[in-house]
Design a protein around this motif. Structure first.
Motif, PDB file in Angstrom:
ATOM      1  N   SER A  69       0.174  12.359 -11.357  1.00 14.76           N
ATOM      2  CA  SER A  69       1.359  13.021 -10.532  1.00 14.76           C
ATOM      3  C   SER A  69       0.448  15.026 -12.063  1.00 14.76           C
ATOM      4  N   LEU A  70       0.893  15.814 -11.814  1.00 17.47           N
ATOM      5  CA  LEU A  70       0.059  16.714 -11.922  1.00 17.47           C
ATOM      6  C   LEU A  70       1.357  17.815 -12.373  1.00 17.47           C
ATOM      7  N   GLU A  71       1.457  18.236 -14.111  1.00 18.03           N
ATOM      8  CA  GLU A  71       2.806  18.519 -13.892  1.00 18.03           C
ATOM      9  C   GLU A  71       2.610  20.140 -13.323  1.00 18.03           C
ATOM     10  N   LYS A  72       3.883  20.395 -12.453  1.00 17.86           N
ATOM     11  CA  LYS A  72       4.038  21.925 -11.769  1.00 17.86           C
ATOM     12  C   LYS A  72       3.638  21.476 -10.536  1.00 17.86           C
ATOM     13  N   ARG A  73       2.391  20.543 -10.463  1.00 22.28           N
ATOM     14  CA  ARG A  73       2.094  20.843  -8.968  1.00 22.28           C
ATOM     15  C   ARG A  73       2.098  19.788  -7.735  1.00 22.28           C
ATOM     16  N   GLY A  74       1.788  18.997  -8.550  1.00 23.18           N
ATOM     17  CA  GLY A  74       3.032  17.110  -8.030  1.00 23.18           C
ATOM     18  C   GLY A  74       2.347  16.019  -7.662  1.00 23.18           C
ATOM     19  N   TYR A  75       2.306  14.945  -6.910  1.00 17.12           N
ATOM     20  CA  TYR A  75       2.196  13.585  -6.841  1.00 17.12           C
ATOM     21  C   TYR A  75       0.883  14.037  -6.179  1.00 17.12           C
ATOM     22  N   TYR A  76      -0.329  13.213  -6.578  1.00 16.99           N
ATOM     23  CA  TYR A  76      -1.787  12.799  -5.648  1.00 16.99           C
ATOM     24  C   TYR A  76      -2.311  11.398  -5.541  1.00 16.99           C
ATOM     25  N   ALA A  77      -2.470  10.749  -4.263  1.00 17.27           N
ATOM     26  CA  ALA A  77      -2.993   9.802  -4.933  1.00 17.27           C
ATOM     27  C   ALA A  77      -4.586   9.426  -5.174  1.00 17.27           C
ATOM     28  N   GLU A  78      -4.484   8.775  -6.002  1.00 17.47           N
ATOM     29  CA  GLU A  78      -5.303   8.055  -7.191  1.00 17.47           C
ATOM     30  C   GLU A  78      -6.469   7.290  -6.464  1.00 17.47           C
ATOM     31  N   LYS A  79      -7.504   8.359  -7.406  1.00 16.18           N
ATOM     32  CA  LYS A  79      -8.807   7.619  -6.657  1.00 16.18           C
ATOM     33  C   LYS A  79      -9.968   6.643  -6.800  1.00 16.18           C
ATOM     34  N   ASP A  80     -10.323   6.566  -5.909  1.00 15.38           N
ATOM     35  CA  ASP A  80     -11.535   5.247  -6.064  1.00 15.38           C
ATOM     36  C   ASP A  80     -10.317   3.848  -6.135  1.00 15.38           C
ATOM     37  N   VAL A  81      -9.431   4.110  -5.906  1.00 17.60           N
ATOM     38  CA  VAL A  81      -7.958   2.810  -5.341  1.00 17.60           C
ATOM     39  C   VAL A  81      -8.764   2.667  -4.309  1.00 17.60           C
ATOM     40  N   GLY A  82      -8.546   3.075  -3.389  1.00 16.55           N
ATOM     41  CA  GLY A  82      -8.851   2.505  -1.292  1.00 16.55           C
ATOM     42  C   GLY A  82     -10.099   2.368  -1.644  1.00 16.55           C
ATOM     43  N   LEU A  83     -10.318   1.595   0.143  1.00 19.25           N
ATOM     44  CA  LEU A  83     -11.707   0.983  -0.304  1.00 19.25           C
ATOM     45  C   LEU A  83     -12.434   2.751   0.754  1.00 19.25           C
ATOM     46  N   PRO A  84     -13.680   2.295   0.594  1.00 21.07           N
ATOM     47  CA  PRO A  84     -14.327   3.714   0.795  1.00 21.07           C
ATOM     48  C   PRO A  84     -14.318   4.107   2.273  1.00 21.07           C
ATOM     49  N   GLU A  85     -15.203   2.599   2.788  1.00 22.08           N
ATOM     50  CA  GLU A  85     -15.558   1.733   4.365  1.00 22.08           C
ATOM     51  C   GLU A  85     -14.009   1.772   5.032  1.00 22.08           C
ATOM     52  N   ASN A  86     -12.839   2.113   4.431  1.00 21.44           N
ATOM     53  CA  ASN A  86     -11.963   2.757   5.392  1.00 21.44           C
ATOM     54  C   ASN A  86     -11.627   3.481   5.453  1.00 21.44           C
ATOM     55  N   ARG A  87     -11.905   4.174   4.557  1.00 20.55           N
ATOM     56  CA  ARG A  87     -10.835   6.263   4.763  1.00 20.55           C
ATOM     57  C   ARG A  87     -11.191   6.516   5.893  1.00 20.55           C
ATOM     58  N   GLY A  88      -9.233   6.888   6.341  1.00 20.84           N
ATOM     59  CA  GLY A  88      -9.199   7.429   7.288  1.00 20.84           C
ATOM     60  C   GLY A  88      -8.594   6.316   8.295  1.00 20.84           C
ATOM     61  N   GLY A  89      -8.420   4.226   7.483  1.00 18.96           N
ATOM     62  CA  GLY A  89      -8.447   3.747   8.349  1.00 18.96           C
ATOM     63  C   GLY A  89      -6.799   3.832   8.656  1.00 18.96           C
ATOM     64  N   GLY A  90      -5.805   4.514   8.700  1.00 22.77           N
ATOM     65  CA  GLY A  90      -4.130   4.460   9.456  1.00 22.77           C
ATOM     66  C   GLY A  90      -4.963   5.088  11.344  1.00 22.77           C
ATOM     67  N   VAL A  91      -5.560   6.102  11.490  1.00 25.83           N
ATOM     68  CA  VAL A  91      -5.413   6.232  12.310  1.00 25.83           C
ATOM     69  C   VAL A  91      -7.413   6.281  13.303  1.00 25.83           C
ATOM     70  N   PRO A  92      -7.261   5.058  14.180  1.00 24.66           N
ATOM     71  CA  PRO A  92      -8.008   4.680  14.862  1.00 24.66           C
ATOM     72  C   PRO A  92      -8.750   5.975  15.136  1.00 24.66           C
ATOM     73  N   VAL A  93     -10.204   5.736  15.074  1.00 25.62           N
ATOM     74  CA  VAL A  93     -11.457   6.604  15.446  1.00 25.62           C
ATOM     75  C   VAL A  93     -11.518   6.660  16.869  1.00 25.62           C
ATOM     76  N   SER A  94     -12.566   7.517  18.096  1.00 22.73           N
ATOM     77  CA  SER A  94     -12.718   7.279  18.777  1.00 22.73           C
ATOM     78  C   SER A  94     -14.013   7.038  19.112  1.00 22.73           C
ATOM     79  N   LYS A  95     -13.759   5.488  19.953  1.00 19.23           N
ATOM     80  CA  LYS A  95     -15.183   5.052  20.230  1.00 19.23           C
ATOM     81  C   LYS A  95     -15.785   5.553  21.529  1.00 19.23           C
ATOM     82  N   GLU A  96     -15.383   6.397  21.801  1.00 18.87           N
ATOM     83  CA  GLU A  96     -15.639   7.117  23.486  1.00 18.87           C
ATOM     84  C   GLU A  96     -17.073   6.934  23.011  1.00 18.87           C
ATOM     85  N   ALA A  97     -18.356   6.892  24.298  1.00 18.87           N
ATOM     86  CA  ALA A  97     -19.077   7.024  24.426  1.00 18.87           C
ATOM     87  C   ALA A  97     -19.175   8.625  24.508  1.00 18.87           C
TER      88      ALA A  97
END
Lengths: 476, 476
Positions: A69-97
């Motif tokens: 948390s940053l005072e008077k600014r709010g809450y943030y997700a920690e960096k370098d915790v998630g797997l970088p290759e899964n960036r945006g993993g929650g939303v499937p990416v289009s596989k359309e050719a």
């Protein structure tokens, strides 16, 4: 805002459930490192849980190093915790050719960006946003905005000599929509007949609407109403002012035969598809069958796809009085499918005189382009082994190639070299020998340099083909 | 430009034909006095006749006083020649009746102009005109612009906890279009069942698509899959997160029953119509059946009609993998019916974060408006003779009136006084006694002053009704 679904039945407390879900999302990269998290108050309200629950979950996430948390600014997700290759993993990416890439396309009529009136269009859209505030939010009549129908009525009078009440006009979203409306109006039990050659999607759209659609050959003077196919059909869908791709306009004699047959009841319904009448380079304007008809059995259709751009997706029908009530009953329940913004903008474009100027400018531009391309052709080596046909007909012409190879063969060889092409035979239900070898050049988006390159390639391929076939003969 | 059709067969020379036609149009007022006529060169080119012919016709018109010329400016139609009452006589004028005018409308949810983000929308449209020049003119994929599908995919993840690939999203023009697609995907031989009460157009759209649509009662916990109607149906069209107009959300138990029945193959297909899920004022977000389902037999649908404005005409389906290929085959031939401008603008609106802010602002605005209207109600005389129901459900609530008069009677009396109204019974296939007297207040466009006036009127009418009916009893 992030949304999580909680399982009421689960014995795990809500704040643990929230903690686990957020932790998983940070680990998977669905919440990226450095992303700001929702404020506790807003998050609680959004999820329909208490602020205390969110507080407890955030505390846990902070204590375990997933969140800072940053005072008077709010809450943030920690960096370098998630797997970088899964960036945006929650939303499937289009596989359309990605669509196939050709370096040169002779088969598609693309509007060159310079030929679309972006500046005027943007200005009119802004005006519509300012001037039509209330109208934009009101329900739209099922047959379209009145001002657009009035503008089209005025345009049809000026440009096509047609006297049409705005009440008779029905706005739709593209030609396929209109085919569907036509089938609703005239019925599924009827036999439909459409020109051959023609855009194949006319036949396929009728077929998709569940009706039988047969082919009527287009002769030199247009469709012959004495042909067996016409006799079998109840509904005749034709483009008497300009068949695609032959460019043939029905002769006055043939046109008279059609209106006479309507009067005698020998033809039940005519669909007059006038989609390309505006881009005429020479000759007199051809009067419409709708105007000549006295029986109220001609439905007129047109679109702005060709005259403005396909992406505008506005087309229209002129419904004869005889079908007005049926149209209201069959079509009104669905409402008008075209967004208000687009309708008001187009209405301003037509009634402000921009449309007429646009067409006139386009006609000049395309005529000059066509002349340039024909010059390129006549100075090419291919000119001796082929002939130009139908150069006055819309945004295309044919090159009649002298070769004994099939259209499919040439098309495939051109494709191997990165050139997309189509032939007259692609627009025929049953390709005939005498109509073979007509390469269709849809030139609206074609540069003289690309065309020159395509011609050189064609010349080489035809030579090769002739050579190969000769050798084959020797060998065989 | 003016267009005239000439009769080749006629023996009258062309210039006389042109002269006669123009004279008639000036006399009839179709060409108004003072109107500029086309230049000789342009007119000749446009009509496909020689410049000499136009010159001859103009000379004749000038000599007879129908036309005058101004040096270096051109030719003009003479004033005070045409009949003034025939002004614009060539173009028939619309005879459509103006829509009925009510002074107060309780039945329609109109977006108040202040609640549409005109400024942002105009800015984004201008940006689209500048930034998407090339894309705007390219053919649109049949399932819609990729950037819009990506934006919706992100939105569904954030707002509905759904994990949906952009490839599974199909953009359409309004809900009716989507019903048509659904019937194409699932077939006409199936029996469809839709909620009762519901928007009647759900039932009528299925009927218009040529399929049988039966009614399933909505109970307190939602639709009961053990009800006889569900057993008869192959396709169940429901709004589990928010039925209209009752506002009922399916209970977790009922939702589990539905997904279990899908797994066991007892229900073939579910259409999850999520159209009103965004305007929730309280409670937790309800998870979607699409996410809970493991069989690939839930089609999710939603629209921007409610969250932005009906006039935007953009809706979408989330097609399960099981139907992906069928969708391509059945839908791709017709192309995407939504204009590119609208799609790119909406994509920017969502991905730029404007949509989320817009919804959040709207939610606050409508909650405040609803609270104000409820205050007005509770301080009115009618409050004692009625009760408020379902005040948390979307942009409407019910007033349960204590009266023995029929809903139709009250509606007609209100209409006589200029108030448009609707009742719960209008949304039921067979109105039942116990659901009578629920006046539906669609309040999004309603001012507290108008509401107060309507309540006073209602109070008076109900008193009169009671009085009249008592007197009737005495008389009889």
């Amino acid at each position: 805002m992030l949304t999580y679904i909680f399982e009421k039945s689960k014995k795990t407390p809500l704040y643990i459930q929230l903690y686990e879900k957020m932790r998983d999302d940070i680990l998977s990269g669905a919440i990226a490192g450095g992303d700001k998290l929702p404020s506790k108050r807003a998050f609680a309200e959004h999820l329909g849980i208490s602020k205390v629950t969110v507080e407890a979950a955030y505390s846990l996430l902070i204590s375990e190093g997933y969140v800072y948390s940053l005072e008077k600014r709010g809450y943030y997700a920690e960096k370098d915790v998630g797997l970088p290759e899964n960036r945006g993993g929650g939303v499937p990416v289009s596989k359309e050719a990605e669509s196939e890439k050709y370096s040169i396309d002779l088969s598609s009529n693309i509007v060159p960006p310079g030929q679309f009136p972006f500046t005027v269009w943007a200005k009119l859209m802004r005006n519509v946003c300012l001037d039509y505030r209330d109208e934009l939010l009101l329900p739209m009549p099922y047959n379209g905005a009145k001002c657009l129908r009035e503008a089209i009525s005025g345009y049809l009078y000026e440009q096509r000599g047609m006297s049409v009440s705005p009440d008779r006009i029905l706005i739709g979203s593209g030609s396929e929509y209109l085919y569907g409306v036509i089938v609703k109006l005239l019925g599924k039990d009827k036999v439909y007949a459409a020109e051959d050659p023609a855009y194949r999607r006319i036949h396929s759209s009728y077929a998709h609407s569940g009706v039988r659609c047969i082919s009527v050959p287009v002769e030199k003077e247009g469709v012959d109403i004495k042909s067996p196919a016409v006799k079998k059909a109840n509904v005749l869908h034709i483009s008497p002012s300009h068949n695609f791709p032959t460019g043939i306009a029905a002769s006055p004699k043939r046109r008279r035969e059609i209106t006479d047959a309507l009067s005698r009841g020998e033809i039940e319904w005519i669909i007059e598809d006038d989609f390309d009448s505006e881009l005429r380079f020479s000759g007199k304007p051809v009067p419409t069958l709708y105007s000549a008809d006295r029986t109220g059995r001609v439905i007129y259709m047109n679109t702005f796809s060709k005259t403005i751009a396909p992406s505008i997706k506005i087309s229209y029908l002129v419904i004869p009085e005889t079908l007005a009530e049926k149209c209201r009953v069959e079509v009104s329940h669905a409402g008008c499918p075209v967004p208000s913004f687009e309708q008001y903008t187009l209405a301003e474009f037509i009634s402000g005189g921009y449309f007429e100027r646009h067409i006139s400018r386009n006609r000049k531009y395309y005529r000059t382009l066509r002349d340039r391309l024909l010059e390129v052709y006549y100075s090419s080596a291919l000119a001796e082994k082929s002939a130009i046909e139908e150069a006055d007909a819309g945004l295309h012409f044919f090159i009649n190639l002298k070769t004994d190879k099939s259209d499919e063969e040439i098309k495939s060889l051109l494709a191997d070299e990165g050139v997309k092409s189509s032939f007259l035979s692609d627009y025929l239900s049953k390709p005939k020998k005498e109509s073979a070898h007509r390469l269709l050049v849809n030139y609206s988006g074609l540069s003289p340099a690309d065309f020159s390159q395509a011609l050189t390639l064609l010349d080489r391929l035809i030579k090769q083909l002739t050579y190969t076939s000769k050798r084959c003969k020797i060998n065989s």
